[in-house]
Design a protein around this motif. Structure first.
Motif, PDB file in Angstrom:
ATOM      1  N   CYS A 293      -5.769 -14.610  10.878  1.00  0.00           N
ATOM      2  CA  CYS A 293      -6.546 -14.068  10.640  1.00  0.00           C
ATOM      3  C   CYS A 293      -7.688 -13.970  11.547  1.00  0.00           C
ATOM      4  CB  CYS A 293      -6.799 -15.672  10.119  1.00  0.00           C
ATOM      5  SG  CYS A 293      -5.308 -16.720   9.086  1.00  0.00           S
TER       6      CYS A 293
ATOM      7  N   LEU B 235       1.121 -14.388   6.228  1.00  0.00           N
ATOM      8  CA  LEU B 235       0.317 -14.309   6.762  1.00  0.00           C
ATOM      9  C   LEU B 235      -0.289 -13.138   7.607  1.00  0.00           C
ATOM     10  CD1 LEU B 235      -1.751 -17.457   7.715  1.00  0.00           C
ATOM     11  CD2 LEU B 235      -1.852 -16.271   5.562  1.00  0.00           C
TER      12      LEU B 235
ATOM     13  N   ARG C 221      -6.795  -7.918   7.473  1.00  0.00           N
ATOM     14  CA  ARG C 221      -6.108  -8.657   7.389  1.00  0.00           C
ATOM     15  C   ARG C 221      -6.585 -10.835   6.345  1.00  0.00           C
ATOM     16  NH1 ARG C 221      -6.071  -9.219  13.438  1.00  0.00           N
ATOM     17  NH2 ARG C 221      -5.485 -10.738  12.794  1.00  0.00           N
ATOM     18  N   PRO C 222      -5.725 -11.595   6.967  1.00  0.00           N
ATOM     19  CA  PRO C 222      -6.571 -12.739   6.271  1.00  0.00           C
ATOM     20  C   PRO C 222      -7.922 -13.276   7.016  1.00  0.00           C
ATOM     21  CG  PRO C 222      -4.221 -13.026   6.551  1.00  0.00           C
ATOM     22  CD  PRO C 222      -4.678 -11.861   7.285  1.00  0.00           C
TER      23      PRO C 222
END
Length: 302
Positions: free
Chosen positions: A194, A155, A38-39
């Motif tokens: 995120c 993303l 995950r970002p």
């Protein structure tokens, strides 16, 4: 390419081995971002080490670092890709001269990858990348709000759809780190994609540990005085408080001046290393600097 960390302690230890002292919360957020693919979204005051974390991760995992520096007016052409129009025009002129290609063939050729100029976002997800890179999207809050919509596909799915060419998807997800100094609020749609962590100013013990590692030439006594002064300075009403980056830079400046300890004159003469606004410098210069130096001395004597 180095393997991912095996746990939170391993993450913190490997960061420290590359010169970055992370607290446990940051090490946890980074570990989870790496394992969950995950970002990682980092917010905090300028100078608290947000950008540095991406550089350190790239070094410790032996991955290339791709940096997108955000700014006002940033758009898809500057962040992801653009077509090389001059080369396309040359190709059209050559085709007209030779008359060897049909209109359909020419159109298909003009919008092929060889005429595509890759920017940071497309470079990061290019399936031809030998290693998944670290993508740093730095100071997102400096970009215009509409730009955030461009990021959502990257993303969430690590892909970019190019209308003329199709969808380009990463063979393996890049490691994505976004930073913001919170000059404005970033949209929830970005944050939802995120893991989030607030990077605050370090406490005195961690700041001293960072200083020992980053400026080993400074004496223990001077390092303690510097940290105590910075911690006290952050308690004053300034427009821009000094971050850890300024602490390190000030320490190096004091070493260049052969300072053995803090004194009001040296502080006054070097405030431009610590503070970047004249109003803040004027507020601290003179009696306030002398008061803070005496406060530091008294605290360390006690």
């Amino acid at each position: 390419m180095t393997d991912l960390p095996t746990g939170i302690d391993d993450t913190a230890a490997r960061l420290q081995a590359h010169g970055y002292l992370a607290d446990r919360q940051l090490a946890t957020a980074l570990y989870l971002a790496l394992r969950l693919q995950r970002p990682l979204f980092l917010e905090g005051e300028p100078g608290t080490g947000k950008t540095e974390i991406a550089k350190t991760v790239a070094a410790m995992l032996e991955r290339p670092l791709i940096r997108l520096q955000c700014h006002e007016g940033l758009d898809l052409a500057g962040a992801a890709y653009e077509w090389n129009y001059p080369r396309q025009m040359i190709e059209i002129r050559l085709a007209e001269r030779d008359a060897g290609a049909t209109r359909e063939q020419l159109a298909a050729d003009l919008f092929s990858p060889r005429f595509l100029t890759q920017r940071a976002l497309l470079q990061a997800i290019d399936p031809a990348q030998p290693l998944p890179p670290v993508l740093l999207i730095d100071e997102l809050d400096r970009a215009d709000e509409p730009f955030e919509a461009y990021l959502l596909e990257v993303l969430s799915d690590f892909q970019i759809t190019i209308p003329e060419l199709g969808t380009v998807k990463a063979a393996a997800p890049p490691i994505v780190v976004l930073t913001s100094n919170r000059t404005r609020e970033v949209h929830d749609a970005v944050k939802r994609r995120c893991l989030y962590h607030w990077v605050g100013f370090p406490d005195a013990d961690r700041e001293l540990a960072i200083l020992r590692q980053r400026v080993p030439g400074a004496s223990e006594a001077l390092s303690r005085q510097i940290v105590a002064f910075i911690q006290a300075l952050r308690g004053t009403d300034l427009y821009k408080l000094p971050g850890i980056a300024e602490t390190i830079e000030w320490s190096r400046a004091l070493l260049e001046l052969d300072a053995l300890q803090l004194d009001p004159e040296t502080v006054n003469n070097t405030l431009g290393v610590l503070l970047k606004y004249q109003d803040d410098i004027a507020k601290v210069q003179g009696s306030e600097a002398a008061r803070l130096v005496e406060q530091v001395r008294a605290a360390l004597r006690g």
